[in-house]
Design a protein around this motif. Structure first.
Motif, PDB file in Angstrom:
ATOM      1  N   MET A  44     -31.619   5.527   9.361  1.00 57.72           N
ATOM      2  CA  MET A  44     -32.583   4.945   8.434  1.00 57.72           C
ATOM      3  C   MET A  44     -33.327   5.993   7.614  1.00 57.72           C
ATOM      4  O   MET A  44     -34.134   5.650   6.747  1.00 57.72           O
ATOM      5  CB  MET A  44     -33.572   4.049   9.199  1.00 57.72           C
ATOM      6  N   ARG A  45     -33.081   7.255   7.900  1.00 61.72           N
ATOM      7  CA  ARG A  45     -33.671   8.316   7.077  1.00 61.72           C
ATOM      8  C   ARG A  45     -32.555   9.247   6.614  1.00 61.72           C
ATOM      9  O   ARG A  45     -32.412  10.372   7.102  1.00 61.72           O
ATOM     10  CB  ARG A  45     -34.732   9.070   7.876  1.00 61.72           C
ATOM     11  N   PRO A  46     -31.732   8.764   5.666  1.00 63.97           N
ATOM     12  CA  PRO A  46     -30.531   9.515   5.287  1.00 63.97           C
ATOM     13  C   PRO A  46     -30.859  10.830   4.564  1.00 63.97           C
ATOM     14  O   PRO A  46     -29.948  11.599   4.279  1.00 63.97           O
ATOM     15  CB  PRO A  46     -29.789   8.550   4.358  1.00 63.97           C
ATOM     16  N   GLU A  47     -32.150  11.039   4.271  1.00 66.43           N
ATOM     17  CA  GLU A  47     -32.521  12.312   3.650  1.00 66.43           C
ATOM     18  C   GLU A  47     -32.317  13.459   4.626  1.00 66.43           C
ATOM     19  O   GLU A  47     -32.278  14.629   4.232  1.00 66.43           O
ATOM     20  CB  GLU A  47     -33.995  12.272   3.217  1.00 66.43           C
ATOM     21  N   ILE A  48     -32.209  13.121   5.921  1.00 64.05           N
ATOM     22  CA  ILE A  48     -32.036  14.149   6.942  1.00 64.05           C
ATOM     23  C   ILE A  48     -30.555  14.341   7.219  1.00 64.05           C
ATOM     24  O   ILE A  48     -29.840  13.374   7.491  1.00 64.05           O
ATOM     25  CB  ILE A  48     -32.751  13.747   8.254  1.00 64.05           C
ATOM     26  N   ARG A  49     -30.092  15.574   7.127  1.00 61.49           N
ATOM     27  CA  ARG A  49     -28.700  15.873   7.468  1.00 61.49           C
ATOM     28  C   ARG A  49     -28.676  16.556   8.811  1.00 61.49           C
ATOM     29  O   ARG A  49     -29.587  17.313   9.153  1.00 61.49           O
ATOM     30  CB  ARG A  49     -28.097  16.848   6.446  1.00 61.49           C
ATOM     31  N   HIS A  50     -27.600  16.304   9.528  1.00 57.27           N
ATOM     32  CA  HIS A  50     -27.439  17.007  10.791  1.00 57.27           C
ATOM     33  C   HIS A  50     -27.181  18.483  10.510  1.00 57.27           C
ATOM     34  O   HIS A  50     -26.285  18.822   9.758  1.00 57.27           O
ATOM     35  CB  HIS A  50     -26.268  16.417  11.573  1.00 57.27           C
ATOM     36  N   ALA A  51     -28.008  19.361  11.023  1.00 56.12           N
ATOM     37  CA  ALA A  51     -27.801  20.797  10.832  1.00 56.12           C
ATOM     38  C   ALA A  51     -27.960  21.473  12.176  1.00 56.12           C
ATOM     39  O   ALA A  51     -28.850  21.110  12.940  1.00 56.12           O
ATOM     40  CB  ALA A  51     -28.830  21.344   9.848  1.00 56.12           C
ATOM     41  N   PRO A  52     -27.078  22.420  12.498  1.00 57.01           N
ATOM     42  CA  PRO A  52     -27.211  23.094  13.793  1.00 57.01           C
ATOM     43  C   PRO A  52     -28.545  23.826  13.839  1.00 57.01           C
ATOM     44  O   PRO A  52     -28.846  24.627  12.951  1.00 57.01           O
ATOM     45  CB  PRO A  52     -26.022  24.056  13.824  1.00 57.01           C
ATOM     46  N   ALA A  53     -29.360  23.514  14.808  1.00 56.57           N
ATOM     47  CA  ALA A  53     -30.699  24.074  14.862  1.00 56.57           C
ATOM     48  C   ALA A  53     -30.828  25.018  16.046  1.00 56.57           C
ATOM     49  O   ALA A  53     -30.170  24.839  17.061  1.00 56.57           O
ATOM     50  CB  ALA A  53     -31.716  22.960  14.987  1.00 56.57           C
ATOM     51  N   GLU A  54     -31.700  25.975  15.883  1.00 56.99           N
ATOM     52  CA  GLU A  54     -31.892  26.955  16.935  1.00 56.99           C
ATOM     53  C   GLU A  54     -33.394  26.980  17.187  1.00 56.99           C
ATOM     54  O   GLU A  54     -34.184  27.020  16.229  1.00 56.99           O
ATOM     55  CB  GLU A  54     -31.337  28.290  16.420  1.00 56.99           C
ATOM     56  N   PRO A  55     -33.830  26.885  18.463  1.00 54.67           N
ATOM     57  CA  PRO A  55     -35.256  26.654  18.731  1.00 54.67           C
ATOM     58  C   PRO A  55     -36.196  27.648  18.046  1.00 54.67           C
ATOM     59  O   PRO A  55     -37.189  27.233  17.439  1.00 54.67           O
ATOM     60  CB  PRO A  55     -35.335  26.776  20.254  1.00 54.67           C
ATOM     61  N   ALA A  56     -35.889  28.931  18.117  1.00 56.90           N
ATOM     62  CA  ALA A  56     -36.826  29.919  17.563  1.00 56.90           C
ATOM     63  C   ALA A  56     -37.006  29.702  16.069  1.00 56.90           C
ATOM     64  O   ALA A  56     -38.129  29.712  15.546  1.00 56.90           O
ATOM     65  CB  ALA A  56     -36.307  31.333  17.845  1.00 56.90           C
ATOM     66  N   ARG A  57     -35.896  29.474  15.377  1.00 54.93           N
ATOM     67  CA  ARG A  57     -35.955  29.249  13.934  1.00 54.93           C
ATOM     68  C   ARG A  57     -36.745  27.961  13.628  1.00 54.93           C
ATOM     69  O   ARG A  57     -37.589  27.928  12.734  1.00 54.93           O
ATOM     70  CB  ARG A  57     -34.523  29.136  13.396  1.00 54.93           C
ATOM     71  N   ALA A  58     -36.448  26.907  14.409  1.00 53.82           N
ATOM     72  CA  ALA A  58     -37.118  25.633  14.182  1.00 53.82           C
ATOM     73  C   ALA A  58     -38.627  25.771  14.346  1.00 53.82           C
ATOM     74  O   ALA A  58     -39.409  25.252  13.543  1.00 53.82           O
ATOM     75  CB  ALA A  58     -36.568  24.572  15.135  1.00 53.82           C
ATOM     76  N   LEU A  59     -39.032  26.487  15.392  1.00 51.79           N
ATOM     77  CA  LEU A  59     -40.469  26.663  15.616  1.00 51.79           C
ATOM     78  C   LEU A  59     -41.068  27.487  14.480  1.00 51.79           C
ATOM     79  O   LEU A  59     -42.176  27.215  14.010  1.00 51.79           O
ATOM     80  CB  LEU A  59     -40.720  27.339  16.968  1.00 51.79           C
ATOM     81  N   ALA A  60     -40.324  28.496  14.016  1.00 51.76           N
ATOM     82  CA  ALA A  60     -40.844  29.346  12.942  1.00 51.76           C
ATOM     83  C   ALA A  60     -41.117  28.527  11.681  1.00 51.76           C
ATOM     84  O   ALA A  60     -42.176  28.678  11.055  1.00 51.76           O
ATOM     85  CB  ALA A  60     -39.861  30.487  12.651  1.00 51.76           C
ATOM     86  N   VAL A  61     -40.185  27.632  11.316  1.00 52.62           N
ATOM     87  CA  VAL A  61     -40.417  26.857  10.091  1.00 52.62           C
ATOM     88  C   VAL A  61     -41.566  25.869  10.291  1.00 52.62           C
ATOM     89  O   VAL A  61     -42.363  25.637   9.384  1.00 52.62           O
ATOM     90  CB  VAL A  61     -39.138  26.121   9.598  1.00 52.62           C
ATOM     91  N   ALA A  62     -41.661  25.308  11.499  1.00 52.33           N
ATOM     92  CA  ALA A  62     -42.752  24.365  11.766  1.00 52.33           C
ATOM     93  C   ALA A  62     -44.093  25.088  11.692  1.00 52.33           C
ATOM     94  O   ALA A  62     -45.058  24.595  11.091  1.00 52.33           O
ATOM     95  CB  ALA A  62     -42.565  23.732  13.142  1.00 52.33           C
ATOM     96  N   GLU A  63     -44.129  26.268  12.289  1.00 54.50           N
ATOM     97  CA  GLU A  63     -45.365  27.045  12.331  1.00 54.50           C
ATOM     98  C   GLU A  63     -45.805  27.424  10.911  1.00 54.50           C
ATOM     99  O   GLU A  63     -46.980  27.275  10.550  1.00 54.50           O
ATOM    100  CB  GLU A  63     -45.112  28.298  13.175  1.00 54.50           C
ATOM    101  N   ALA A  64     -44.829  27.877  10.109  1.00 53.12           N
ATOM    102  CA  ALA A  64     -45.161  28.293   8.749  1.00 53.12           C
ATOM    103  C   ALA A  64     -45.772  27.124   7.970  1.00 53.12           C
ATOM    104  O   ALA A  64     -46.794  27.266   7.301  1.00 53.12           O
ATOM    105  CB  ALA A  64     -43.904  28.806   8.051  1.00 53.12           C
ATOM    106  N   ARG A  65     -45.171  25.941   8.107  1.00 53.50           N
ATOM    107  CA  ARG A  65     -45.655  24.777   7.365  1.00 53.50           C
ATOM    108  C   ARG A  65     -47.030  24.328   7.875  1.00 53.50           C
ATOM    109  O   ARG A  65     -47.912  23.991   7.093  1.00 53.50           O
ATOM    110  CB  ARG A  65     -44.633  23.640   7.493  1.00 53.50           C
ATOM    111  N   LEU A  66     -47.206  24.348   9.197  1.00 52.23           N
ATOM    112  CA  LEU A  66     -48.486  23.910   9.755  1.00 52.23           C
ATOM    113  C   LEU A  66     -49.610  24.851   9.325  1.00 52.23           C
ATOM    114  O   LEU A  66     -50.740  24.425   9.070  1.00 52.23           O
ATOM    115  CB  LEU A  66     -48.395  23.835  11.281  1.00 52.23           C
ATOM    116  N   ARG A  67     -49.317  26.150   9.249  1.00 54.43           N
ATOM    117  CA  ARG A  67     -50.357  27.096   8.795  1.00 54.43           C
ATOM    118  C   ARG A  67     -50.747  26.791   7.347  1.00 54.43           C
ATOM    119  O   ARG A  67     -51.869  27.031   6.937  1.00 54.43           O
ATOM    120  CB  ARG A  67     -49.831  28.534   8.898  1.00 54.43           C
TER     121      ARG A  67
END
Lengths: 93, 502, 118
Positions: free
Chosen positions: B45-68
């Motif tokens: 129901m949210r086709p804007e999201i594509r399946h992409a291989p994710a790696e925890p450290a990278r994922a946290l880094a992007v989340a952290e950058a956006r939250l800051r």
């Protein structure tokens, strides 16, 4: 298929299952809470797991009993007995 | 009139409670079955999201950058780490009253412009509380209790569990073959049906009978959880201190929770001297639905505490919850639950049909002069609660693709589509004769599901990933099965009509 | 393809073979499939094989999911196997034994992956 005398009989059994069973299950929680030597958190999570059983048995009993009066009688007696046991335990402690 | 025998009373209860509660049970069971794949449906129901291989450290880094960037001053931040079933990074920021959220690409960190939708959670929500809050939960709990009773008195009535274990005679009379199907699906599915219903009642029983909360916690609903889950939060000092990078803490948390096993991260009072970072383990590899967690002081990086051991009684309770939610066991377990759920839905739907088939042959005159009219109403309700709810569920997904992306209150419109279509099916079933109503709605539901892949591709262009494709293919197969069923049912009705005319 | 699917397929295969044994071990269903009566000796062998298959189906589940989750999956797969069998037997009786061959293949594939250390 008509096996109960009248619709008031049926209604009475439905209410016995709902209200009588509810009262008995409530009294069971109260009594077990008083008598079981467990921390309140363990009591809560224990009750959550076993409560479906008395509610279910009450529901089956309300329709299996030979008359609506018996269905009510036993459930209310059980509720009173359990509540009494609970108060007794409270008084003793 | 003599007192009924035990079997008679159980049979009576099975028939009438099965009918009255079946009208709720079938929708509850069907939406619960869909809810097994809540994350997949949400992803669809949210086709804007594509399946992409994710790696925890990278994922946290992007989340952290956006939250800051956006979360400055908010006392609560949360990060939902990507997983195989939930491929994007979710971030939440706000305070106790109000939060905002965004979905990020787990590698590039791009903010994904996802449409507003309740997603697959709507099915879970409807399944658990009929979209009616606390009252709904109590009702569903009661329905579950009646279902448990129906399983037990069903066994009592059926009796020949083992002799008829493998018995299904589709070539015999309509009543015989439907009864066989009802029995065989009920008996073979019994372990699942008992498990799913009992654990469902366990989850909801406190909203039906809150005796334990009342006696042990003075009615405080959050009390039991607060006694089990340890909190290592600290009161903010009101003294500013820059929040250091979270990456080293993730590494340390993974040594305790396991590499790749962090599901959620909660940051309290970021920017304060006393800020804390809590890492929670996901639930997808154990029965017990409890999340081990570890908390650090954000500024110093010291561990404030961890919880990997649990009160055994609470753990047992949460095991029942986990058995119901089936986050464990991976796709084999989830498919097993999904198929078992469909079989259970079919068993109950057949039970509803049996009620009318028996009486079509031999009217019971249970309602005096009004009997024929009541039977008609029962037929209509049967159609709308079986085929109608399947059509309405498909309509919910169609609405997701058809409604404009920037529509105000978009998520509510999707849910509105579900209820509007469901109401229409009830009207339709009330107006048409039983045969036409069943045929029309089974065909409509079948086509709506079978054409869902087309709706997906046309409404949300772009590459399909495995999860979207999985939803599409499942919808296609299920839809075709419903069309086939509609065809069989209409042939049965036609044959019966021809026999009557002759 | 995830290895857990192979465990699930093997367990489902063994469960199917087990249920097939139990089913054909009943006179009425044996006749339904083979159109001649079941001898008592053959019935005993079929039922014994049936129970063994159902029990053995636990092994791949334990290997794939450990005790707690494995037992849940085992019971679920037994149900699923029996349901599939019932519908095959009702609509296409000969296919129920052909299904058994397919089930045996799944078990062999699993054994092969064990032997190769997979």
């Amino acid at each position: 298929m008509r096996i109960y005398q009248s619709w008031t009989q049926v209604l009475s059994r439905v209410l016995a299952a709902g209200l009588g069973g509810y009262a008995a299950a409530w009294a069971l929680v109260f009594a077990l809470g008083v008598w079981l030597p467990l921390a309140r958190v363990s009591l809560w999570f224990l009750m959550g797991q076993i409560l479906p059983v008395p509610l279910l048995l009450a529901l089956l009993w309300a329709f299996a009993a030979s008359s609506a009066a018996r269905a009510w009688g036993w459930l209310l007696a059980l509720a009173a007995l359990l509540a009494g046991l609970g108060y007794l335990g409270k008084v003793l402690s | 009139m003599k007192a009924p025998t035990f079997t008679q009373s159980m049979s009576w209860l099975h028939t009438w409670s099965g009918l009255l509660f079946g009208w709720l049970l079938v929708p509850i069971f069907f939406t619960g079955t869909l809810a097994v794949f809540e994350p997949e449906i949400s992803h669809w129901m949210r086709p804007e999201i594509r399946h992409a291989p994710a790696e925890p450290a990278r994922a946290l880094a992007v989340a952290e950058a956006r939250l800051r960037q956006v979360g400055e001053g908010a006392p609560i931040w949360r990060v939902q780490m990507p997983s195989s079933r939930q491929p994007a990074v979710g971030i939440v920021w706000g305070n106790r009253e109000q939060t905002r959220e965004e979905v990020l690409h787990p590698v590039s960190g791009e903010v994904l412009p996802v449409r507003a939708t309740e997603g697959g959670h709507f099915f879970t929500h409807f399944h658990a509380e009929l979209d009616a809050g606390k009252v709904g939960r109590a009702i569903v709990c009661l329905v579950g209790l009646v279902m448990l009773a129906a399983l037990i008195n069903g066994i009592v009535v059926h009796k020949k569990i083992f002799q008829d274990f493998f018995t299904f005679r589709p070539q015999s009379s309509a009543q015989r073959s439907w009864l066989d199907a009802h029995n065989v699906l009920g008996v073979l599915g019994l372990p699942f049906l008992l498990l799913i219903t009992y654990t469902g009642v366990v989850i909801l029983v406190d909203s039906y009978l809150p005796a334990a909360t009342y006696h042990f916690y003075d009615g405080k609903a959050g009390g039991p959880r607060g006694d089990v889950v340890r909190s290592f939060e600290r009161r903010p000092a009101g003294v500013a201190a820059p929040l250091p990078s979270l990456a080293p803490l993730l590494q340390e948390a993974e040594t305790v929770l396991g590499a790749g096993h962090v599901g959620w991260i909660g940051i309290r009072a970021p920017g304060d001297r006393e800020a804390t970072v809590q890492f929670m383990r996901h639930l997808d590899d154990r029965l017990g639905a409890v999340a081990d967690h570890i908390t650090f002081a954000a500024v110093s990086g010291w561990e404030l505490g961890r919880q990997t051991e649990w009160n055994p009684v609470a753990y047992a309770f949460r095991t029942q919850v986990g058995l119901h939610l089936v986050h464990f066991g991976g796709y084999p377990a989830q498919w097993l639950y999904f198929l078992s759920g469909l079989a259970g839905t079919a068993m109950m739907a057949v039970g509803l049909v049996l009620f009318t088939i028996k009486r079509r042959k031999r009217p019971g005159h249970e309602f005096g002069a009004a009997t024929a009219r009541v039977y008609g109403a029962i037929e209509s309700l049967n159609v709308a609660t079986v085929a109608g709810v399947m059509l309405a569920s498909a309509a919910f997904l169609w609405a997701n693709r058809l409604l404009p992306a920037d529509l105000a209150e978009r998520a509510a419109w999707e849910i509105g589509a579900f209820f509007a279509v469901w109401a229409l099916t009830l009207v339709h079933a009330g107006l048409r004769a039983p045969g036409a109503a069943w045929r029309g709605q089974l065909y409509a539901a079948g086509l709506a599901w079978a054409l869902l892949p087309l709706c997906d591709v046309a409404g949300a262009p772009g590459l399909l990933d495995a999860m979207r494709l999985g939803v599409d293919l499942t919808a296609l197969v299920g839809g075709l099965a419903l069309v086939y069923l509609g065809w069989r049912v209409s042939r049965r009705f036609a044959a019966a009509a021809a026999k009557e005319a002759a | 393809m995830n290895i857990s699917w192979l465990h699930a397929a093997a367990s489902l295969g063994l469960a199917y073979l087990g249920m097939l044994g139990l089913c054909l071990g009943m006179a009425r269903h044996y006749r339904q499939r083979y159109h001649h009566p079941l001898t008592p000796g053959r019935g005993r062998v079929l039922r014994l094989a049936g129970w063994s298959g159902c029990l053995l189906a636990l092994a791949p589940c334990l290997a794939g999911w450990g005790a707690a989750q494995g037992v849940v999956l085992w019971i679920g797969l037994l149900s699923a196997a029996a349901t599939g069998l019932v519908f095959l037997l009702a609509w296409r009786p000969p296919w129920c034994t052909r299904g058994g061959a397919l089930a045996a293949l799944a078990v062999l594939a699993w054994l092969g992956s064990l032997a190769s250390g997979g």
